[in-house]
Scaffold this motif. Structure first.
Motif, PDB file in Angstrom:
ATOM      1  N   GLU A  86       7.862  19.258  -4.397  1.00 13.50           N
ATOM      2  CA  GLU A  86       8.785  18.711  -3.394  1.00 13.50           C
ATOM      3  C   GLU A  86       8.302  17.345  -2.918  1.00 13.50           C
ATOM      4  O   GLU A  86       9.110  16.440  -2.666  1.00 13.50           O
ATOM      5  N   GLU A  87       6.993  17.202  -2.791  1.00 18.26           N
ATOM      6  CA  GLU A  87       6.429  15.931  -2.315  1.00 18.26           C
ATOM      7  C   GLU A  87       6.695  14.810  -3.321  1.00 18.26           C
ATOM      8  O   GLU A  87       7.023  13.679  -2.923  1.00 18.26           O
ATOM      9  N   SER A  88       6.578  15.123  -4.605  1.00 18.59           N
ATOM     10  CA  SER A  88       6.857  14.123  -5.640  1.00 18.59           C
ATOM     11  C   SER A  88       8.324  13.699  -5.601  1.00 18.59           C
ATOM     12  O   SER A  88       8.647  12.507  -5.700  1.00 18.59           O
ATOM     13  N   GLU A  89       9.217  14.674  -5.455  1.00 14.75           N
ATOM     14  CA  GLU A  89      10.654  14.371  -5.392  1.00 14.75           C
ATOM     15  C   GLU A  89      10.973  13.519  -4.159  1.00 14.75           C
ATOM     16  O   GLU A  89      11.768  12.584  -4.232  1.00 14.75           O
ATOM     17  N   HIS A  90      10.356  13.862  -3.025  1.00 12.88           N
ATOM     18  CA  HIS A  90      10.600  13.097  -1.805  1.00 12.88           C
ATOM     19  C   HIS A  90      10.080  11.666  -1.961  1.00 12.88           C
ATOM     20  O   HIS A  90      10.752  10.699  -1.545  1.00 12.88           O
ATOM     21  N   ALA A  91       8.892  11.523  -2.540  1.00 14.26           N
ATOM     22  CA  ALA A  91       8.319  10.191  -2.759  1.00 14.26           C
ATOM     23  C   ALA A  91       9.224   9.360  -3.664  1.00 14.26           C
ATOM     24  O   ALA A  91       9.408   8.159  -3.443  1.00 14.26           O
ATOM     25  N   GLN A  92       9.794   9.998  -4.686  1.00 14.60           N
ATOM     26  CA  GLN A  92      10.682   9.290  -5.600  1.00 14.60           C
ATOM     27  C   GLN A  92      11.948   8.807  -4.885  1.00 14.60           C
ATOM     28  O   GLN A  92      12.408   7.681  -5.101  1.00 14.60           O
ATOM     29  N   LYS A  93      12.516   9.649  -4.012  1.00 15.96           N
ATOM     30  CA  LYS A  93      13.714   9.260  -3.259  1.00 15.96           C
ATOM     31  C   LYS A  93      13.419   8.069  -2.348  1.00 15.96           C
ATOM     32  O   LYS A  93      14.225   7.136  -2.250  1.00 15.96           O
ATOM     33  N   ALA A 103       0.838  -1.204   0.000  1.00 16.75           N
ATOM     34  CA  ALA A 103       0.000   0.000   0.000  1.00 16.75           C
ATOM     35  C   ALA A 103       0.875   1.258   0.000  1.00 16.75           C
ATOM     36  O   ALA A 103       0.541   2.261  -0.643  1.00 16.75           O
ATOM     37  N   PHE A 104       1.996   1.180   0.700  1.00  9.55           N
ATOM     38  CA  PHE A 104       2.937   2.312   0.770  1.00  9.55           C
ATOM     39  C   PHE A 104       3.502   2.628  -0.608  1.00  9.55           C
ATOM     40  O   PHE A 104       3.485   3.780  -1.061  1.00  9.55           O
ATOM     41  N   VAL A 105       3.985   1.605  -1.299  1.00 10.40           N
ATOM     42  CA  VAL A 105       4.571   1.786  -2.635  1.00 10.40           C
ATOM     43  C   VAL A 105       3.523   2.302  -3.617  1.00 10.40           C
ATOM     44  O   VAL A 105       3.796   3.195  -4.434  1.00 10.40           O
ATOM     45  N   GLU A 106       2.323   1.753  -3.530  1.00 11.88           N
ATOM     46  CA  GLU A 106       1.246   2.190  -4.436  1.00 11.88           C
ATOM     47  C   GLU A 106       0.929   3.673  -4.235  1.00 11.88           C
ATOM     48  O   GLU A 106       0.756   4.421  -5.200  1.00 11.88           O
ATOM     49  N   LYS A 107       0.863   4.105  -2.976  1.00 13.00           N
ATOM     50  CA  LYS A 107       0.538   5.510  -2.709  1.00 13.00           C
ATOM     51  C   LYS A 107       1.704   6.429  -3.074  1.00 13.00           C
ATOM     52  O   LYS A 107       1.495   7.549  -3.555  1.00 13.00           O
ATOM     53  N   LEU A 108       2.958   5.977  -2.884  1.00 15.27           N
ATOM     54  CA  LEU A 108       4.110   6.779  -3.309  1.00 15.27           C
ATOM     55  C   LEU A 108       4.062   7.008  -4.816  1.00 15.27           C
ATOM     56  O   LEU A 108       4.305   8.120  -5.298  1.00 15.27           O
ATOM     57  N   ASN A 109       3.764   5.953  -5.564  1.00 16.29           N
ATOM     58  CA  ASN A 109       3.630   6.096  -7.024  1.00 16.29           C
ATOM     59  C   ASN A 109       2.494   7.046  -7.384  1.00 16.29           C
ATOM     60  O   ASN A 109       2.593   7.813  -8.342  1.00 16.29           O
ATOM     61  N   PHE A 110       1.424   7.004  -6.594  1.00 14.54           N
ATOM     62  CA  PHE A 110       0.299   7.913  -6.816  1.00 14.54           C
ATOM     63  C   PHE A 110       0.742   9.364  -6.664  1.00 14.54           C
ATOM     64  O   PHE A 110       0.381  10.222  -7.479  1.00 14.54           O
ATOM     65  N   VAL A 111       1.525   9.644  -5.621  1.00 16.97           N
ATOM     66  CA  VAL A 111       2.022  11.010  -5.387  1.00 16.97           C
ATOM     67  C   VAL A 111       2.934  11.447  -6.527  1.00 16.97           C
ATOM     68  O   VAL A 111       2.844  12.571  -7.025  1.00 16.97           O
ATOM     69  N   ILE A 112       3.819  10.553  -6.965  1.00 16.41           N
ATOM     70  CA  ILE A 112       4.754  10.873  -8.052  1.00 16.41           C
ATOM     71  C   ILE A 112       4.013  11.195  -9.332  1.00 16.41           C
ATOM     72  O   ILE A 112       4.334  12.160 -10.040  1.00 16.41           O
ATOM     73  N   VAL A 113       2.993  10.402  -9.647  1.00 20.92           N
ATOM     74  CA  VAL A 113       2.250  10.565 -10.899  1.00 20.92           C
ATOM     75  C   VAL A 113       1.344  11.790 -10.863  1.00 20.92           C
ATOM     76  O   VAL A 113       1.272  12.556 -11.828  1.00 20.92           O
ATOM     77  N   ASN A 114       0.657  11.998  -9.726  1.00 19.95           N
ATOM     78  CA  ASN A 114      -0.387  13.024  -9.681  1.00 19.95           C
ATOM     79  C   ASN A 114       0.102  14.414  -9.271  1.00 19.95           C
ATOM     80  O   ASN A 114      -0.610  15.395  -9.483  1.00 19.95           O
ATOM     81  N   TYR A 115       1.310  14.495  -8.695  1.00 18.55           N
ATOM     82  CA  TYR A 115       1.823  15.802  -8.278  1.00 18.55           C
ATOM     83  C   TYR A 115       3.251  15.995  -8.784  1.00 18.55           C
ATOM     84  O   TYR A 115       4.184  16.160  -7.993  1.00 18.55           O
ATOM     85  N   PRO A 116       3.426  15.938 -10.104  1.00 18.49           N
ATOM     86  CA  PRO A 116       4.778  16.070 -10.666  1.00 18.49           C
ATOM     87  C   PRO A 116       5.352  17.461 -10.400  1.00 18.49           C
ATOM     88  O   PRO A 116       4.618  18.429 -10.205  1.00 18.49           O
ATOM     89  N   ASN A 117       6.685  17.531 -10.366  1.00 20.05           N
ATOM     90  CA  ASN A 117       7.399  18.805 -10.196  1.00 20.05           C
ATOM     91  C   ASN A 117       7.086  19.485  -8.864  1.00 20.05           C
ATOM     92  O   ASN A 117       7.047  20.714  -8.776  1.00 20.05           O
TER      93      ASN A 117
END
Length: 475
Positions: free
Chosen positions: A455-462, A439-453
Motif C-alpha cells: 500500500e505504501e508503494s502504491e501511495h508513493a506512486q500516486k 529529497a522528497f521525490v528521491e525518498k518516494l522513489n526509494f519506497v516504490i523501488v524497495n517495497y513493491p506491491n
C-alpha cells in the motif's frame, strides 16, 4: 492482390494473438517467409520482434535473443518498436541474473529520444534499472574486495607469481588487440570499428548510420554502466572525481580506472601492482567490512525488490559467515526464515527455531509465534504500531525533529518487518517538510523501488504522479 503492408500487418496481428494452442510451425513459417522477402525490409524490425516473442513463449531463449537483436538492428525509424526490443533483451538477461548486461539494455531504452518517460511502462523500467544499478554496484564491491582480500592472504612469493601471470596475459591480450586493429585498418579501407561491430552484431545498434560513439545507443548504454561501476552515481559538478571523497576511499574508487589509462611502463611493472596491496590491519578490516555490508544489501535487494529468494539466501548466508554486525544478526536470520519459506521448508524452520530459542524476547520471535497479536497490540509502548503512531502524531503537530527520531528508532528496531515500509513513507513526508522537493521525490522513489506491491508503494506512486503532472502543467 492486396497491398503488401496489409499482408504483413495481417501476419503480425496473427502472431500477436499466438498461444501455445496454435501451430507454432505454421506461424513461424509465415514470419520467416515474410522476413526473406526483400519487399518487406521496412517491416523487418516488427517481424523479428514477433518471431522473438513466439520463440520466448516456447522456451527457445537463444533464438529469442537473436530475433530481438535483429529487430533492433533493422529498426531505423521506429523509436517505440526499438524500445520494446531493447526491453525484451533486458528482460532475457535479467531472468538469467546477468544484471549488468540487462542494465545496459534498459539504459538503451531510456536513451531513445522521443519516448515519453512519464508513462507507466517507462517509469517501471526506470525503477527496475535503478534497482539493477544498486545490484551491480554491490556485486562489484563483492568481486573487487574479494580479490583484494585473497591477495592479502597470499605469501609475497605467491603474490609475485600471480601478477607475473597477469602481466603475461595482459601482454598477449594487448598484442592481439593491436594486430586486430591493424588488420581492420589494412582490410577495410578506413571503415570505422564501431560501424564494423554494428554490422557484425545486431545488438550494437546504430540509430543514424554514423559510426560516432554517442549515436550508438547500445554503446552508450554499456559506457554509462561502466562509469557507474567505477565511480558510482556522481553529481554534475566541477572536480567531480575528488569532490567529497577522502584520499583512501578515492584510491579504492578509482582503482579500476587506473589500469585503463596506465602507460606501458607501469602496466607491465610487477612492483606497481604489488605496492597497491593493502598491508595495514585497519585498511584490510575496512575492505572486509565493506564486502560484508555489500552481502547484506544484496540479500535485501534480491529478497524485497526482485523476489529472487535463492540469491537472497545465498548472500544472507555469506553475510552471517563473515563477522556480521551484532545488531544485524537477528534481522538476517529473520530474512533467511522468510526467504527459505518460499522454496525450502526445512531451512526456513531451522531459522525459525533459532530465532525463537536464541532470541525468545525479541520482536521477531513474538511475530513468528503470535503474528496477529504483536501487530494488534497498539498500546504496548515498545510495539511498532505504537512508535509509528507517536511519529505520525508528532508529524501532524509540526514537531518534525521528534517525529524523525521516532521514525529512525522504528527503522532501526523493526528492520525487515512489514511495517518498515510505513516508517519509510512517513520519512519521505518528513524530508519534504525539512529538506524540500528533491529529497522528497528521491525518498518516494526509494519506497516504490524497495517495497513493491505494498500500500505504501502504491501511495508513493500516486503522490509522485501528482507531482510530475503539476510539473508538466507548469511547462
Amino acid at each position: 492482390k492486396i497491398p503488401q503492408k496489409y499482408k504483413v500487418h495481417a501476419a503480425l496481428e496473427r502472431a500477436k494473438n499466438y498461444s501455445k494452442a496454435d501451430s507454432t510451425s505454421i506461424i513461424t513459417y509465415v514470419l520467416q517467409d515474410l522476413i526473406e522477402d526483400r519487399d518487406n525490409r521496412a517491416y523487418l524490425d516488427e517481424l523479428y520482434y514477433q518471431a522473438g516473442l513466439i520463440a520466448q513463449k516456447n522456451g527457445n531463449l537463444e533464438n529469442a535473443n537473436y530475433f530481438y537483436r535483429s529487430s533492433v538492428f533493422y529498426n531505423k525509424t521506429k523509436p517505440f518498436q526499438k524500445s520494446l526490443s531493447y526491453e525484451k533483451l533486458g528482460d532475457l538477461y535479467f531472468d538469467k541474473s546477468e544484471f549488468e548486461t540487462a542494465g545496459a539494455y534498459y539504459d538503451s531504452v531510456l536513451a531513445i529520444p522521443k519516448l515519453d518517460q512519464n508513462t507507466k511502462r517507462m517509469r517501471k523500467i526506470i525503477r527496475k534499472n535503478e534497482s539493477l544499478n544498486d545490484v551491480i554496484y554491490y556485486e562489484n564491491i563483492v568481486k573487487r574486495n574479494d580479490s583484494i582480500l585473497t591477495l592479502t592472504k597470499m605469501p609475497e612469493i605467491e603474490q609475485k607469481i600471480y601478477f607475473e601471470k597477469y602481466i603475461e596475459a595482459l601482454k598477449i591480450k594487448d598484442l592481439a588487440e593491436k594486430e586486430r586493429l591493424e588488420n581492420i585498418k589494412a582490410n577495410t579501407g578506413g571503415l570505422g570499428t564501431n560501424e564494423l561491430l554494428s554490422r557484425a552484431n545486431p545488438a550494437m545498434d546504430n540509430n543514424t548510420g554514423s559510426s560516432f560513439y554517442f549515436y550508438n545507443t547500445q554503446s552508450v548504454g554499456f559506457g554509462k554502466q561502466e562509469f557507474k561501476n567505477i565511480y558510482g552515481n556522481r553529481p554534475l559538478t566541477d572536480n567531480w572525481l575528488i569532490s567529497g571523497v577522502s584520499g583512501e576511499t578515492r584510491a579504492d574508487i578509482t582503482g579500476t580506472d587506473k589500469n585503463l589509462a596506465l602507460s606501458d611502463s607501469l602496466k607491465y611493472d610487477i612492483h606497481f601492482y604489488m605496492d597497491q596491496i593493502p598491508v595495514s590491519a585497519n585498511k584490510i578490516d575496512s575492505i572486509f567490512n565493506q564486502r560484508s555490508d555489500a552481502y547484506y544489501n544484496l540479500g535485501l535487494i534480491y529478497k524485497e525488490q526482485f523476489k529472487e529468494y535463492d540469491l537472497a539466501t545465498l548472500n544472507f548466508e555469506t553475510y552471517l559467515k563473515n563477522k556480521p554486525k551484532e545488531n544485524l544478526i537477528l534481522p538476517t536470520k529473520y530474512h533467511l526464515y522468510k526467504s527459505y519459506a518460499n522454496f525450502n521448508d526445512n531451512l526456513s524452520n531451522k531459522y525459525r527455531d533459532e530465532i525463537v530459542m536464541e532470541y525468545p524476547d525479541s520482536r521477531y520471535a513474538e511475530i513468528i509465534q503470535n503474528p496477529r497479536d504483536i501487530l494488534d497490540n497498539q498500546n504496548d509502548e515498545e510495539s511498532p504500531e505504537y512508535i509509528y503512531k507517536n511519529a505520525f502524531v508528532c508529524y501532524e503537530d509540526g514537531d518534525y525533529t521528534w517525529a524523525l527520531k521516532n521514525v529512525n528508532d522504528g527503522l532501526e528496531k523493526f528492520k525487515g518487518l512489514e511495517i518498515e515500509a510505513k516508517f519509510e513513507l512517513l520519512n519521505a513526508f518528513l524530508l519534504y517538510k525539512t529538506k524540500g522537493d528533491n529529497a522528497f521525490v528521491e525518498k518516494l522513489n526509494f519506497v516504490i523501488v524497495n517495497y513493491p506491491n505494498t500500500e505504501e508503494s502504491e501511495h508513493a506512486q500516486k503522490v509522485l504522479d501528482k507531482l510530475q503532472n503539476k510539473e508538466a502543467e507548469k511547462k
